[in-house]
Design a protein around this motif. Structure first.
Motif, PDB file in Angstrom:
ATOM      1  N   SER A   1       0.832  -1.211   0.000  1.00 50.01           N
ATOM      2  CA  SER A   1       0.000   0.000   0.000  1.00 50.01           C
ATOM      3  C   SER A   1       0.866   1.260   0.000  1.00 50.01           C
ATOM      4  N   ALA A   2       1.948   1.244   0.770  1.00 51.77           N
ATOM      5  CA  ALA A   2       2.842   2.399   0.827  1.00 51.77           C
ATOM      6  C   ALA A   2       3.497   2.638  -0.533  1.00 51.77           C
TER       7      ALA A   2
ATOM      8  N   SER B   1       0.824   4.073  -2.882  1.00 56.79           N
ATOM      9  CA  SER B   1       0.544   5.460  -2.512  1.00 56.79           C
ATOM     10  C   SER B   1       1.662   6.385  -2.982  1.00 56.79           C
ATOM     11  N   LYS B   2       2.899   5.970  -2.799  1.00 53.21           N
ATOM     12  CA  LYS B   2       4.049   6.774  -3.218  1.00 53.21           C
ATOM     13  C   LYS B   2       4.019   7.004  -4.727  1.00 53.21           C
TER      14      LYS B   2
ATOM     15  N   SER C   1       1.394   6.776  -6.723  1.00 51.65           N
ATOM     16  CA  SER C   1       0.218   7.599  -7.050  1.00 51.65           C
ATOM     17  C   SER C   1       0.507   9.072  -6.802  1.00 51.65           C
ATOM     18  N   ASP C   2       1.197   9.371  -5.700  1.00 51.00           N
ATOM     19  CA  ASP C   2       1.578  10.752  -5.401  1.00 51.00           C
ATOM     20  C   ASP C   2       2.528  11.287  -6.469  1.00 51.00           C
TER      21      ASP C   2
END
Length: 128
Positions: free
Chosen positions: A96-97, A100-101, A103-104
Motif C-alpha cells: 500500500s505504501a 501510494s508513493k 500515485s503521489d
C-alpha cells in the motif's frame, strides 16, 4: 559489525527491505536471513534505468516470501530490537505504501506538466 545466528535484523535484498532473523553467516560479505516481515516492498522496473517505463524488460519484483531464506549483503544488515510485524500485515502495508508513493508521484508529474505547459506558452507565445 558481526552478527550471531538468531539475531533479529532489518536487511535489504535488491530493492526491498525486510525484517528477519540471521540463520547462517555464509561469508564475511553475506549472511543468510530468514524473512519474517516486509518493511519496504521492492521497486518495480529496471534497476539500471530507474523511472524509465519503456525499457525492453520492465521487471515485476515480488516481495520475498514469509520464512524464505535469502543471502543478504552484510553491509545492508542492521540489528533490530523492535516488534516484528506479522508477515501478511507487513506485506499489505508495504505494498500500500509503494502504491501510494507512486500515485503521489503520478499526481505530481501531471501537475508539473500543467505548470510547464503554461510556462512554455508564456516563454514562447508565438509558437502556439
Amino acid at each position: 559489525m558481526s552478527f550471531q545466528i538468531g539475531d533479529r535484523v532489518t536487511a535489504e535484498y535488491k530493492t526491498g527491505v525486510y525484517y528477519g532473523e540471521v540463520v547462517e553467516m555464509s561469508t564475511t560479505m553475506k549472511a543468510a536471513v530468514r524473512i519474517l516481515a516486509v518493511k519496504e516492498h521492492p521497486t518495480q522496473g529496471d534497476l539500471h534505468n530507474p523511472m524509465d517505463p519503456s525499457v525492453a524488460f520492465f521487471h515485476q519484483r515480488r516481495a520475498l516470501s514469509n520464512q524464505e531464506i535469502a543471502l543478504m549483503p552484510i553491509s545492508t544488515i542492521r540489528l533490530y530490537s523492535g516488534v516484528v510485524p506479522e508477515y501478511q500485515d507487513s506485506l499489505k502495508r508495504a505494498l500500500s505504501a509503494q502504491i501510494s508513493k507512486l500515485s503521489d508521484m503520478e499526481a505530481w508529474a501531471r501537475r508539473s506538466l500543467q505548470e510547464l505547459d503554461q510556462l512554455q506558452q508564456e516563454y514562447f507565445p508565438q509558437s502556439n
